[in-house]
Design a protein around this motif. Structure first.
Motif, PDB file in Angstrom:
ATOM      1  N   MET A  83       0.845  -1.250  -0.135  1.00 45.64           N
ATOM      2  CA  MET A  83       0.028  -0.065  -0.035  1.00 45.64           C
ATOM      3  C   MET A  83       0.843   0.955   0.007  1.00 45.64           C
ATOM      4  SD  MET A  83      -3.070  -1.345   2.681  1.00 45.64           S
ATOM      5  CE  MET A  83      -4.195   0.154   2.046  1.00 45.64           C
ATOM      6  N   GLN A  84       0.611   2.193  -0.858  1.00 40.45           N
ATOM      7  CA  GLN A  84       1.400   3.493  -0.929  1.00 40.45           C
ATOM      8  C   GLN A  84       0.536   4.708  -0.675  1.00 40.45           C
ATOM      9  OE1 GLN A  84       2.860   2.420  -4.827  1.00 40.45           O
ATOM     10  NE2 GLN A  84       4.284   1.031  -4.102  1.00 40.45           N
ATOM     11  N   PRO A  85       0.074   4.886   0.364  1.00 42.86           N
ATOM     12  CA  PRO A  85      -0.568   6.118   0.670  1.00 42.86           C
ATOM     13  C   PRO A  85       0.225   7.294   0.720  1.00 42.86           C
ATOM     14  CG  PRO A  85      -0.561   5.084   2.627  1.00 42.86           C
ATOM     15  CD  PRO A  85       0.166   4.106   1.475  1.00 42.86           C
ATOM     16  N   SER A  86      -0.315   8.490   0.059  1.00 40.74           N
ATOM     17  CA  SER A  86       0.474   9.959   0.132  1.00 40.74           C
ATOM     18  C   SER A  86       0.262  10.430   1.449  1.00 40.74           C
ATOM     19  CB  SER A  86       0.060  10.462  -1.135  1.00 40.74           C
ATOM     20  OG  SER A  86      -1.340  10.958  -1.014  1.00 40.74           O
ATOM     21  N   GLU A  87      -0.826  10.105   1.948  1.00 43.57           N
ATOM     22  CA  GLU A  87      -1.252  10.727   3.150  1.00 43.57           C
ATOM     23  C   GLU A  87      -2.217   9.794   4.170  1.00 43.57           C
ATOM     24  OE1 GLU A  87      -4.159  13.909   2.389  1.00 43.57           O
ATOM     25  OE2 GLU A  87      -4.575  14.519   4.332  1.00 43.57           O
ATOM     26  N   LEU A  88      -1.856   9.773   5.357  1.00 41.05           N
ATOM     27  CA  LEU A  88      -2.815   9.371   6.278  1.00 41.05           C
ATOM     28  C   LEU A  88      -3.537  10.181   7.083  1.00 41.05           C
ATOM     29  CD1 LEU A  88      -0.372   6.519   7.859  1.00 41.05           C
ATOM     30  CD2 LEU A  88      -1.921   6.405   5.769  1.00 41.05           C
ATOM     31  N   VAL A  89      -4.856   9.894   7.034  1.00 37.91           N
ATOM     32  CA  VAL A  89      -5.621  10.691   7.961  1.00 37.91           C
ATOM     33  C   VAL A  89      -6.298   9.827   9.328  1.00 37.91           C
ATOM     34  CG1 VAL A  89      -7.954  11.895   7.978  1.00 37.91           C
ATOM     35  CG2 VAL A  89      -6.658  11.878   5.814  1.00 37.91           C
ATOM     36  N   ASP A  90      -5.549  10.514  10.109  1.00 33.50           N
ATOM     37  CA  ASP A  90      -5.872   9.472  11.559  1.00 33.50           C
ATOM     38  C   ASP A  90      -7.340  10.114  12.040  1.00 33.50           C
ATOM     39  OD1 ASP A  90      -5.726   8.794  14.262  1.00 33.50           O
ATOM     40  OD2 ASP A  90      -3.877   9.430  14.625  1.00 33.50           O
ATOM     41  N   ILE A  91      -8.158   9.046  12.184  1.00 35.19           N
ATOM     42  CA  ILE A  91      -9.553   9.197  12.381  1.00 35.19           C
ATOM     43  C   ILE A  91      -9.695   8.870  14.030  1.00 35.19           C
ATOM     44  CG2 ILE A  91     -10.453   8.980  10.225  1.00 35.19           C
ATOM     45  CD1 ILE A  91     -11.137   6.071  10.776  1.00 35.19           C
ATOM     46  N   ASN A  92      -8.630   8.438  14.862  1.00 33.53           N
ATOM     47  CA  ASN A  92      -8.997   8.002  16.075  1.00 33.53           C
ATOM     48  C   ASN A  92      -9.708   9.032  17.007  1.00 33.53           C
ATOM     49  OD1 ASN A  92      -7.949   5.148  16.231  1.00 33.53           O
ATOM     50  ND2 ASN A  92      -6.193   6.199  15.432  1.00 33.53           N
ATOM     51  N   ALA A  93      -9.745  10.409  16.786  1.00 32.16           N
ATOM     52  CA  ALA A  93     -10.251  11.296  17.808  1.00 32.16           C
ATOM     53  C   ALA A  93     -11.579  11.460  17.273  1.00 32.16           C
ATOM     54  CB  ALA A  93      -9.553  12.715  17.661  1.00 32.16           C
ATOM     55  N   LEU A  94     -12.195  10.832  16.213  1.00 31.00           N
ATOM     56  CA  LEU A  94     -13.680  10.918  16.166  1.00 31.00           C
ATOM     57  C   LEU A  94     -14.543  10.273  16.992  1.00 31.00           C
ATOM     58  CD1 LEU A  94     -13.576  10.481  12.027  1.00 31.00           C
ATOM     59  CD2 LEU A  94     -13.238  12.532  13.367  1.00 31.00           C
ATOM     60  N   PRO A  95     -15.669  10.785  17.292  1.00 32.55           N
ATOM     61  CA  PRO A  95     -16.726  10.258  18.337  1.00 32.55           C
ATOM     62  C   PRO A  95     -17.301   8.900  17.575  1.00 32.55           C
ATOM     63  CG  PRO A  95     -17.620  12.229  17.452  1.00 32.55           C
ATOM     64  CD  PRO A  95     -16.407  11.891  16.498  1.00 32.55           C
ATOM     65  N   LEU A  96     -16.622   7.745  17.440  1.00 35.40           N
ATOM     66  CA  LEU A  96     -17.333   6.962  16.777  1.00 35.40           C
ATOM     67  C   LEU A  96     -16.949   5.386  17.566  1.00 35.40           C
ATOM     68  CD1 LEU A  96     -16.029   7.394  13.002  1.00 35.40           C
ATOM     69  CD2 LEU A  96     -18.516   7.997  14.267  1.00 35.40           C
ATOM     70  N   LYS A  97     -17.053   5.703  18.948  1.00 32.50           N
ATOM     71  CA  LYS A  97     -16.429   4.486  19.690  1.00 32.50           C
ATOM     72  C   LYS A  97     -17.660   4.183  20.831  1.00 32.50           C
ATOM     73  CE  LYS A  97     -11.708   6.239  20.029  1.00 32.50           C
ATOM     74  NZ  LYS A  97     -11.120   7.037  20.507  1.00 32.50           N
ATOM     75  N   GLN A  98     -19.194   4.444  20.283  1.00 29.71           N
ATOM     76  CA  GLN A  98     -20.203   4.122  20.990  1.00 29.71           C
ATOM     77  C   GLN A  98     -20.632   2.445  20.585  1.00 29.71           C
ATOM     78  OE1 GLN A  98     -20.215   7.270  19.868  1.00 29.71           O
ATOM     79  NE2 GLN A  98     -19.304   7.807  21.966  1.00 29.71           N
ATOM     80  N   VAL A  99     -21.098   1.756  21.581  1.00 28.36           N
ATOM     81  CA  VAL A  99     -22.068   0.632  21.206  1.00 28.36           C
ATOM     82  C   VAL A  99     -23.404   0.778  21.937  1.00 28.36           C
ATOM     83  CG1 VAL A  99     -22.694  -1.834  21.563  1.00 28.36           C
ATOM     84  CG2 VAL A  99     -20.207  -0.970  21.354  1.00 28.36           C
ATOM     85  N   GLU A 100     -24.641   0.939  21.175  1.00 32.20           N
ATOM     86  CA  GLU A 100     -25.925   1.548  21.536  1.00 32.20           C
ATOM     87  C   GLU A 100     -27.165   0.438  20.903  1.00 32.20           C
ATOM     88  OE1 GLU A 100     -26.552   5.710  20.718  1.00 32.20           O
ATOM     89  OE2 GLU A 100     -25.562   5.389  18.753  1.00 32.20           O
TER      90      GLU A 100
END
Lengths: 334, 184
Positions: A41-58
């Motif tokens: 894999m040869q991405p030119s850019e990594l976008v780190d999404i770990n700070a997004l509010p997507l950690k809920q189970v509901e």
């Protein structure tokens, strides 16, 4: 390792809008960094999404369970709602990878993990998935680990996930956020068969981000079992695996859900075998017939024919255990 | 409200500032965007206890704790540890006192060549602190399967973990467990 730009996304909308075709989202990074190091894999850019509010189970009002894209494999496997109502998913998650990798890997990342085909992982080999039109060294190569279902002239690489096999059996819906807004895709339609375009593995468009996976309402009262057969007892990819879920109607099978891993080019739902089980007695004969149906179209290559009887046995054993547990549940509720 | 300039701090091939806590000590580093945590620990910070085996998440020699969870430092970008607590084997002992896992690895002779040992101990110490993992031998073996020992010291490693559990539980009852993450 090659260089790339790095940024942190601070909102789902901006993450989906701001990416370029050569950018990649990174969450756990367990597949991505592995393959960037190999120059696959040869991405030119990594976008780190770990700070997004997507950690809920509901739980949703309609009885479904919504799982945020960034919930780790460990947290999902041990979540009380999953352990109680979707034990099949918990078992499949814990059968995958290692403790360390499950601590890093996320729900959406697991859906997006890439094949372990050694020719895909080797930039000097011919691989239509990595380099369209270059050919497939696996077809006549060392293909013991490769697919017997869903393959094509162009590609016989196996989808490696355990979690996805359970989700294929349970039924689920992916929520995607993209430049054109939000849309939903049924789990079974997300992964593509290789056909003539094995480099197109899924339904995501450029810039689209998986934000959640919503599991269908639990089938109850039911029993389920995830059986994974592999070369060593732990921390190994499946040679064949089966996710089975059975709801009984008296002594007969009411509803059966069946999916295979380790033998197919995508998480493999066995719809015909499921239909053949409905209304039948929960006996070895019924399970063996379902297994025959599920593997009827299997096409082995030189080294992987053993996977066909192995997958049949996985189906029979998983169905027997699921039916036994369903019987126990039924008795408890009677 | 939509301010595109706030989206990110772009810097292709340029250094990024990383603020994190390493073995209980707050730290600010300049790292390349593609710098891997394992390499930063070993090459930039000269902490050689964390080992590079396969460099692909298959062997576990590079295991560290990130916010208390065992992770493969070879598959984690250093910049992704912003704001997190990282513990390496150098941070396992406290005030000159070995962690129960270190003491039991010594007493049980739970290593041969020793190359995988720091990773084994990091997984073992995280396991003891994780109530979701069963206490029986089979559960411990399963939870430890991401740490390969090519010398085959598994029997003694298992024995060491179960022995350390006794000391760890006693420490936890005294209310001092969890201190190894430097979060106190």
């Amino acid at each position: 390792m090659r260089t790339f730009a790095y940024s942190r996304a601070d909102s789902v909308e901006r993450a989906a809008h701001a990416t370029t075709p050569t950018a990649a989202f990174v969450a756990g990074g367990t597949t991505l960094l592995d393959l960037v190091k190999l120059d696959v894999m040869q991405p030119s850019e990594l976008v780190d999404i770990n700070a997004l509010p997507l950690k809920q189970v509901e739980w949703l009002d309609d009885g479904r369970l919504k799982v945020g894209a960034l919930v780790t494999n460990t947290d999902l496997a041990h979540h009380p709602a999953v352990k109680q109502h979707y034990p099949l998913l918990s078992e499949a998650l814990l059968a995958g990878a290692s403790t360390q990798l499950r601590n890093m890997a996320t729900t959406a990342g697991n859906v997006m993990q890439r094949t372990r085909c050694p020719y895909f992982r080797d930039p000097s080999a011919a691989c239509n998935k990595r380099h369209p039109g270059s050919g497939c060294d696996a077809r006549d190569g060392l293909n013991r680990m490769h697919a017997v279902l869903g393959g094509s002239e162009a590609c016989i690489a196996v989808h490696p996930s355990d979690m996805c096999v359970a989700m294929a059996a349970l039924g689920a819906t992916l929520t995607l956020e993209g430049p054109d807004g939000e849309r939903e895709v049924p789990f079974g339609e997300f992964h593509r068969l290789p056909g003539d375009t094995p480099h197109i593995e899924h339904d995501l468009a450029d810039g689209e981000l998986i934000t959640a996976i919503t599991l269908d309402a639990p089938l109850a009262p039911a029993g389920s079992h995830y059986l994974k057969l592999r070369d060593r007892a732990s921390y190994e990819f499946a040679l064949a695996s089966c996710a089975a879920q059975v709801a009984l109607d008296g002594d007969s099978i009411g509803t059966a859900r069946l999916a295979l891993g380790g033998v197919a080019t995508k998480p493999w739902r066995c719809a015909e075998a499921e239909a053949a089980l409905a209304g039948q007695p929960a006996t070895l004969e019924s399970f063996e017939r379902a297994a025959e149906i599920a593997l009827a179209d299997a096409e082995p290559r030189e080294h992987n024919a053993f996977k066909i009887p192995l997958a049949r046995q996985a189906i029979v054993r998983a169905l027997r255990e699921a039916a036994r547990l369903a019987g126990t549940t039924q008795e408890e509720q009677a | 409200m939509m301010d595109d300039s706030a989206h990110s701090q772009h810097s292709r091939e340029s250094q990024q500032t990383l603020n994190f806590t390493l073995n209980g000590e707050a730290m600010t580093l300049e790292v390349a965007p593609n710098a891997v945590l394992l390499d930063v620990l070993r090459e930039q910070l000269h902490l050689g206890g964390t080992k590079k085996g396969c460099d692909h998440g298959q062997c576990g020699a590079c295991t560290v704790h990130v916010d208390g969870q065992a992770m493969n430092s070879c598959l984690r970008l250093a910049v992704m540890c912003e704001g997190q607590h990282v513990t390496t084997v150098e941070g396992l002992a406290h005030d000159g006192e070995l962690h129960p896992v270190q003491q039991s690895f010594l007493e049980c002779d739970a290593y041969q060549c020793g190359y995988c040992t720091s990773g084994q101990m990091m997984s073992a110490s995280a396991l003891l602190a994780d109530g979701r993992i069963g206490r029986d031998d089979a559960s411990v073996k399963e939870a430890m399967s991401g740490n390969i020992c090519r010398c085959g010291a598994y029997k003694n490693i298992l024995e060491a973990i179960q022995q350390a559990r006794l000391a760890y539980d006693a420490t936890a009852e005294r209310g001092t467990a969890g201190r190894q993450e430097g979060a106190a």
